[in-house]
Scaffold this active site. Structure first.
Site, mmCIF file in Angstrom:
data_model
loop_
_atom_site.group_PDB
_atom_site.id
_atom_site.type_symbol
_atom_site.label_atom_id
_atom_site.label_comp_id
_atom_site.label_asym_id
_atom_site.label_seq_id
_atom_site.Cartn_x
_atom_site.Cartn_y
_atom_site.Cartn_z
ATOM 1 N N ASN A 105 18.696 38.776 71.743
ATOM 2 C CA ASN A 105 18.555 39.829 70.731
ATOM 3 C C ASN A 105 17.630 39.298 69.636
ATOM 4 O O ASN A 105 18.028 38.457 68.840
ATOM 5 C CB ASN A 105 19.947 40.153 70.154
ATOM 6 C CG ASN A 105 19.880 41.096 68.972
ATOM 7 O OD1 ASN A 105 18.849 41.738 68.728
ATOM 8 N ND2 ASN A 105 20.974 41.186 68.233
ATOM 9 N N TRP A 106 16.395 39.811 69.618
ATOM 10 C CA TRP A 106 15.414 39.296 68.637
ATOM 11 C C TRP A 106 15.670 39.834 67.228
ATOM 12 O O TRP A 106 15.030 39.390 66.283
ATOM 13 C CB TRP A 106 13.997 39.690 69.057
ATOM 14 C CG TRP A 106 13.480 39.004 70.288
ATOM 15 C CD1 TRP A 106 14.163 38.162 71.130
ATOM 16 C CD2 TRP A 106 12.161 39.115 70.821
ATOM 17 N NE1 TRP A 106 13.334 37.750 72.149
ATOM 18 C CE2 TRP A 106 12.106 38.318 71.982
ATOM 19 C CE3 TRP A 106 11.013 39.811 70.437
ATOM 20 C CZ2 TRP A 106 10.950 38.194 72.755
ATOM 21 C CZ3 TRP A 106 9.854 39.704 71.194
ATOM 22 C CH2 TRP A 106 9.831 38.889 72.345
ATOM 23 N N LYS A 107 16.525 40.828 67.108
ATOM 24 C CA LYS A 107 16.755 41.490 65.805
ATOM 25 C C LYS A 107 15.410 41.910 65.202
ATOM 26 O O LYS A 107 14.519 42.324 65.954
ATOM 27 C CB LYS A 107 17.534 40.565 64.871
ATOM 28 C CG LYS A 107 18.770 39.991 65.532
ATOM 29 C CD LYS A 107 19.707 39.343 64.559
ATOM 30 C CE LYS A 107 20.821 38.662 65.315
ATOM 31 N NZ LYS A 107 21.878 38.187 64.459
ATOM 32 N N HIS A 123 26.264 46.681 67.430
ATOM 33 C CA HIS A 123 26.143 45.313 66.882
ATOM 34 C C HIS A 123 26.744 45.296 65.468
ATOM 35 O O HIS A 123 26.618 46.265 64.722
ATOM 36 C CB HIS A 123 24.675 44.895 66.853
ATOM 37 C CG HIS A 123 24.492 43.434 66.573
ATOM 38 N ND1 HIS A 123 24.581 42.916 65.313
ATOM 39 C CD2 HIS A 123 24.262 42.386 67.394
ATOM 40 C CE1 HIS A 123 24.407 41.600 65.372
ATOM 41 N NE2 HIS A 123 24.207 41.260 66.626
ATOM 42 N N GLU A 147 25.792 44.026 62.823
ATOM 43 C CA GLU A 147 24.833 44.294 61.734
ATOM 44 C C GLU A 147 24.606 45.790 61.586
ATOM 45 O O GLU A 147 24.378 46.284 60.481
ATOM 46 C CB GLU A 147 23.523 43.532 62.010
ATOM 47 C CG GLU A 147 23.713 42.041 61.790
ATOM 48 C CD GLU A 147 22.820 41.137 62.613
ATOM 49 O OE1 GLU A 147 21.816 41.623 63.184
ATOM 50 O OE2 GLU A 147 23.136 39.937 62.699
ATOM 51 N N GLU A 197 31.597 39.330 69.890
ATOM 52 C CA GLU A 197 30.832 38.606 68.882
ATOM 53 C C GLU A 197 31.648 38.522 67.598
ATOM 54 O O GLU A 197 31.616 39.455 66.778
ATOM 55 C CB GLU A 197 29.517 39.331 68.596
ATOM 56 C CG GLU A 197 28.622 39.471 69.803
ATOM 57 C CD GLU A 197 27.157 39.563 69.398
ATOM 58 O OE1 GLU A 197 26.390 38.709 69.853
ATOM 59 O OE2 GLU A 197 26.801 40.439 68.618
ATOM 60 N N GLY A 207 24.948 34.187 63.389
ATOM 61 C CA GLY A 207 23.902 33.686 62.497
ATOM 62 C C GLY A 207 24.410 32.698 61.463
ATOM 63 O O GLY A 207 23.698 32.371 60.518
ATOM 64 N N SER A 237 26.172 32.308 67.340
ATOM 65 C CA SER A 237 25.656 30.943 67.243
ATOM 66 C C SER A 237 25.789 30.185 68.566
ATOM 67 O O SER A 237 26.106 28.992 68.575
ATOM 68 C CB SER A 237 26.337 30.180 66.099
ATOM 69 O OG SER A 237 26.083 30.837 64.860
ATOM 70 N N GLY A 261 21.289 35.470 69.610
ATOM 71 C CA GLY A 261 20.392 35.890 68.538
ATOM 72 C C GLY A 261 19.353 34.817 68.271
ATOM 73 O O GLY A 261 18.332 34.714 68.959
ATOM 74 N N GLY A 262 19.619 33.964 67.279
ATOM 75 C CA GLY A 262 18.649 32.953 66.824
ATOM 76 C C GLY A 262 17.986 32.157 67.935
ATOM 77 O O GLY A 262 16.751 32.005 67.955
#
Ligand code: PEP
Length: 250
Positions: free
Chosen positions: A8-10, A93, A95, A165, A171, A210, A231-232
């Site tokens: 997931n590049w966000k 998600h 966010e 999640e 993150g 993470s 993610g990251g």
């Protein structure tokens, strides 16, 4: 069960950077028992489909609207995604829940629309930090799943990917321990089993929060962890490739 590693590049990467990362992903070696997905921002979806043609990687969106079309400025429909060759979509998600007020009731509608259009919903659930501190995580996730997926029969649920999640791990560099992840994944599978019986065994449940090359092996080794939503670490081709390798040896 086949494992999934989904990136997931966000809201990261510009056009040039996106092309470079997709180019590197194209070269990645993918173990035969692993499905890889990548969710770039909307402007790069068509480029991703084009760039990854001929690979087994599925391009996913990060969100979509629940309606087919209409006067919804700034929104994107499942029909549009499908017409581009996008195969999956992250839904709910944390966010989107936190910053855009997305509820599980809306998420349920989005999942129905995605399934009608043959897209795989990657449904995200997970408790917030204070809910974990109060030891309410199992109850919170059960409620989320009941509202978002309680309507689904076994045939529908087999098409859905669930991503657990924990919000406190996204993150933040904090990761659920392998035991915390397994306990919640087993809980989720049991909830699905109560609803649709043995079809629960076909539902893939990903861990997200993470997840990095140095903790993935331990997480992926759990019986009910069927891969990761990343993610990251998905923003770096080397780290993402390492995660895909870990899934292959789980
Ligand atoms: C995510 O946003 O879905 C996620 C898991 O992020 P990170 O890996 O950066 O914690």
């Amino acid at each position: 069960m086949r494992m999934i590693v989904a990136g997931n590049w966000k809201m990261h990467k510009d056009h040039t950077e996106a092309k470079a990362l997709l180019g590197a992903m194209k070269e990645m070696s993918i173990p035969s028992q692993v499905d890889v997905m990548v969710a770039p921002p909307f402007p790069f979806l068509a480029i991703a489909v084009e760039e990854l043609k001929g690979t087994s990687i599925t391009v996913a969106a990060q969100n979509c609207h629940e309606k087919e079309h209409g006067a919804f400025t700034g929104e994107v429909s499942a029909t549009m995604l499908r017409s581009l060759g996008v195969g999956a979509c992250i839904i709910g998600h944390s966010e989107r829940r936190q910053y855009f007020g997305e509820s599980d009731a809306i998420v349920a509608e989005k999942i129905k629309t995605l399934l009608q259009h043959g897209l795989i919903p990657i449904y995200c659930c997970g408790e917030r930090k204070e809910e974990r501190i109060e030891d309410r995580q199992f109850e919170v996730v059960a409620k989320q799943i009941q509202v978002a997926l309680g309507w689904a029969d076994g045939q529908a649920l087999r098409q859905v990917v669930i991503a657990y999640e924990p919000v406190w791990a996204i993150g933040t560099g904090l990761t659920a321990t392998a035991q915390q992840a397994q306990d919640m994944h087993a809980h989720i599978r049991q909830l699905v089993r109560t609803q649709v019986g043995d079809a629960a065994d076909a539902v893939r449940i990903l861990y997200g929060g993470s997840c990095k090359p140095d903790n993935a092996e331990e997480l992926f080794a759990n019986a009910d962890v069927d891969g990761g939503l990343i993610g990251g670490a998905s923003l770096d081709a080397g780290q993402f490739a390492a995660l895909v390798r870990s899934a292959g040896s789980a």
